[in-house]
Write a protein that holds these residues in place. Structure first.
Motif, PDB file in Angstrom:
ATOM      1  N   ILE A   1       0.847  -1.212   0.000  1.00 20.04           N
ATOM      2  CA  ILE A   1       0.000   0.000   0.000  1.00 20.04           C
ATOM      3  C   ILE A   1       0.875   1.251   0.000  1.00 20.04           C
ATOM      4  O   ILE A   1       0.591   2.246  -0.693  1.00 20.04           O
ATOM      5  N   ALA A   2       1.972   1.201   0.782  1.00 26.05           N
ATOM      6  CA  ALA A   2       2.870   2.355   0.835  1.00 26.05           C
ATOM      7  C   ALA A   2       3.489   2.634  -0.528  1.00 26.05           C
ATOM      8  O   ALA A   2       3.635   3.797  -0.949  1.00 26.05           O
ATOM      9  N   LEU A   3       3.858   1.591  -1.255  1.00 23.97           N
ATOM     10  CA  LEU A   3       4.417   1.778  -2.581  1.00 23.97           C
ATOM     11  C   LEU A   3       3.411   2.433  -3.529  1.00 23.97           C
ATOM     12  O   LEU A   3       3.763   3.287  -4.353  1.00 23.97           O
ATOM     13  N   SER A   4       2.156   2.009  -3.420  1.00 23.14           N
ATOM     14  CA  SER A   4       1.126   2.632  -4.263  1.00 23.14           C
ATOM     15  C   SER A   4       0.962   4.114  -3.899  1.00 23.14           C
ATOM     16  O   SER A   4       0.742   4.958  -4.774  1.00 23.14           O
ATOM     17  N   GLN A   5       1.096   4.411  -2.597  1.00 25.07           N
ATOM     18  CA  GLN A   5       1.010   5.821  -2.177  1.00 25.07           C
ATOM     19  C   GLN A   5       2.199   6.620  -2.733  1.00 25.07           C
ATOM     20  O   GLN A   5       2.052   7.786  -3.130  1.00 25.07           O
ATOM     21  N   VAL A   6       3.364   5.990  -2.748  1.00 22.36           N
ATOM     22  CA  VAL A   6       4.543   6.675  -3.307  1.00 22.36           C
ATOM     23  C   VAL A   6       4.338   6.953  -4.794  1.00 22.36           C
ATOM     24  O   VAL A   6       4.690   8.032  -5.302  1.00 22.36           O
ATOM     25  N   GLU A   7       3.774   5.966  -5.518  1.00 23.38           N
ATOM     26  CA  GLU A   7       3.514   6.193  -6.942  1.00 23.38           C
ATOM     27  C   GLU A   7       2.522   7.325  -7.153  1.00 23.38           C
ATOM     28  O   GLU A   7       2.672   8.152  -8.053  1.00 23.38           O
ATOM     29  N   ARG A   8       1.499   7.344  -6.297  1.00 28.43           N
ATOM     30  CA  ARG A   8       0.518   8.430  -6.389  1.00 28.43           C
ATOM     31  C   ARG A   8       1.185   9.772  -6.098  1.00 28.43           C
ATOM     32  O   ARG A   8       0.924  10.775  -6.772  1.00 28.43           O
ATOM     33  N   LEU A   9       2.058   9.762  -5.104  1.00 29.26           N
ATOM     34  CA  LEU A   9       2.771  10.989  -4.749  1.00 29.26           C
ATOM     35  C   LEU A   9       3.660  11.444  -5.917  1.00 29.26           C
ATOM     36  O   LEU A   9       3.743  12.640  -6.231  1.00 29.26           O
ATOM     37  N   THR A  10       4.296  10.491  -6.565  1.00 32.52           N
ATOM     38  CA  THR A  10       5.144  10.819  -7.717  1.00 32.52           C
ATOM     39  C   THR A  10       4.323  11.413  -8.842  1.00 32.52           C
ATOM     40  O   THR A  10       4.742  12.386  -9.504  1.00 32.52           O
ATOM     41  N   ASP A  11       3.138  10.847  -9.092  1.00 31.14           N
ATOM     42  CA  ASP A  11       2.268  11.380 -10.136  1.00 31.14           C
ATOM     43  C   ASP A  11       1.838  12.811  -9.828  1.00 31.14           C
ATOM     44  O   ASP A  11       1.794  13.670 -10.720  1.00 31.14           O
ATOM     45  N   VAL A  12       1.527  13.070  -8.564  1.00 31.04           N
ATOM     46  CA  VAL A  12       1.110  14.424  -8.175  1.00 31.04           C
ATOM     47  C   VAL A  12       2.245  15.420  -8.405  1.00 31.04           C
ATOM     48  O   VAL A  12       2.056  16.515  -8.962  1.00 31.04           O
ATOM     49  N   VAL A  13       3.452  15.038  -7.985  1.00 30.29           N
ATOM     50  CA  VAL A  13       4.610  15.934  -8.164  1.00 30.29           C
ATOM     51  C   VAL A  13       4.875  16.187  -9.640  1.00 30.29           C
ATOM     52  O   VAL A  13       5.135  17.326 -10.069  1.00 30.29           O
ATOM     53  N   GLN A  14       4.807  15.112 -10.454  1.00 35.12           N
ATOM     54  CA  GLN A  14       5.051  15.270 -11.886  1.00 35.12           C
ATOM     55  C   GLN A  14       4.008  16.172 -12.531  1.00 35.12           C
ATOM     56  O   GLN A  14       4.328  17.007 -13.391  1.00 35.12           O
TER      57      GLN A  14
END
Length: 423
Positions: A244-257
């Motif tokens: 779940i944390a990895l999925s949150q990191v991916e979501r966070l990366t998408d937001v930053v991008q």
């Protein structure tokens, strides 16, 4: 500035007065004296003719009769063959006098002498006239200089205040015009710079606000997952929470991008018309001493007069990065070439070195990737700057290396904007 303008103008006026007034005064003084000598010669000859006429008509040649022919400041000596000389008038006291000699047909001579008082007074009057004209010209020049200085220093002081206000964070344009083309151009540049700074400040504030709002939720969720991992000893739960944390990191990366992409689009909208030649020649002049010290040549080729849509400072930074790479890692001559390619303005930088290893290729633009002992950040930052203005930075050729900056042509940007507006 006012004192410098006044002193320089007065210096020019005084030089002109000396170069023109003094020779003119000398020439006029000589002319006055020459006219006086000619006139005295005519008078002496006229008096000699009168004496000759009197002798022919048997009229007595007496001092009283001769005195009526002379001016008060003149002295004459009449010599008639066979008679004693006749002196008329008072001899001048000055040694420096004007003298003339008239001769009659029968040997009569008239020596006419005149003092220089009238001549000196006329010469002095002319010198006083030159002095008065010089003083008038100097006073007029000083007055006009003060008026012109006030006309210039006022707008300059206003421009200084505008620059200070711009530096203090108030980029609001003033739209001032002073009637002086150079100062009006400076005012326009300050206004356009203020508008760009205002757009950049607005974009930065918007980015900060968007980041604060959009990153709060993913960071909170990620923090909760990490807390769950810390609090449990069950490997299965740790594995699930980590996923779940990895999925949150991916979501966070998408937001930053996404935030970065939006920021770049706004920055591209703030780009302005740039004369590519100005930026290229400015960078060439900056880097030429370094290339000369390395005993290498730096050349410029291509089509002049190209205009593109870009941020001048960002374009200069990208070009500086490419020139630095060519100096540090390349060999031989470095050529900067500009050309037009469809709707693009292309600035190429090529050298005669070994180029980029094939295994790197376009990975050379990735962060921390370098073919030499360097940080690997320069080209990555340069590509980001180019993309932020709506362009791109590419490696066109590996060996010898050719890097190219692609910029939107200004005319193409105008056509696109006009078409969108018309639809």
């Amino acid at each position: 500035m006012r004192s410098r303008l006044l002193s320089s103008t007065l210096t020019v006026v005084l030089v002109v007065v000396v170069l023109l007034g003094v020779p003119l005064g000398v020439i006029q003084a000589r002319s006055i004296e020459s006219r006086a000598r000619d006139h005295l010669q005519v008078e002496s000859q006229q008096l000699a003719s009168n004496v000759e006429l009197w002798l022919e008509n048997r009229v007595p040649v007496e001092p009283q009769r001769l005195a009526r022919q002379l001016r008060p400041d003149q002295y004459a000596v009449v010599r008639i063959p066979g008679r004693p000389p006749i002196a008329v008038g008072t001899p001048p006291r000055e040694d420096d006098v004007l003298a003339a000699r008239g001769v009659g047909a029968h040997g009569e001579t008239v020596e006419l002498v005149q003092g220089r008082e009238d001549i000196e007074r006329e010469i002095q009057a002319f010198w006083l006239l030159i002095l008065a004209a010089s003083l008038f010209a100097t006073a007029s020049a000083a007055g006009l200089t003060l008026l012109q200085a006030r006309r210039i220093t006022g707008p300059l002081a206003d421009l200084v205040r505008a620059a200070e206000r711009l530096g203090s964070g108030d980029p609001k344009p003033r739209r001032r015009h002073y009637g002086i083309p150079e100062l009006d151009r400076v005012a326009e540049v300050l206004d356009s710079s203020g508008e760009r700074i205002a757009r950049m400040i607005t974009a930065e504030r918007r980015l900060a606000a968007d980041a604060s709002h959009q990153l709060r939720t993913p960071l909170t969720a990620l923090s909760m997952r990490l807390e769950e991992i810390i609090a449990t000893d069950d490997p299965q739960i740790v594995k699930e929470e980590a996923a779940i944390a990895l999925s949150q990191v991916e979501r966070l990366t998408d937001v930053v991008q996404r935030l970065l992409n939006e920021s770049r689009e706004r920055q591209a909208d703030s780009a302005v018309q740039v004369d590519v030649d100005d930026v290229v020649h400015q960078q060439i002049e900056e880097w030429r001493p370094a290339f000369r010290k390395a005993d290498r040549r730096l050349k410029v080729r291509g089509e002049p007069g190209l205009r593109a849509v870009a941020t001048p400072g960002a374009l200069a930074q990208v070009l500086a990065c490419l020139l630095e790479n060519a100096l540090m890692h390349g060999k031989g001559s470095v050529t900067v070439r500009t050309r037009r390619l469809s709707d693009w303005v292309v600035v190429e930088v090529a050298d005669e070195g070994p180029g980029v290893p094939p295994e790197l290729g376009n990975r050379i633009f990735e962060r921390a990737v370098s073919g030499r002992n360097s940080t690997g950040l320069g080209l990555a930052v340069a590509r980001d700057l180019a993309e932020a203005d709506g362009g791109r930075l590419e490696l066109l050729q590996l060996r010898p290396p050719v890097f190219a900056i692609f910029l939107n042509a200004y005319e193409a940007r105008l056509d696109t904007s006009g078409g969108a507006h018309g639809s």
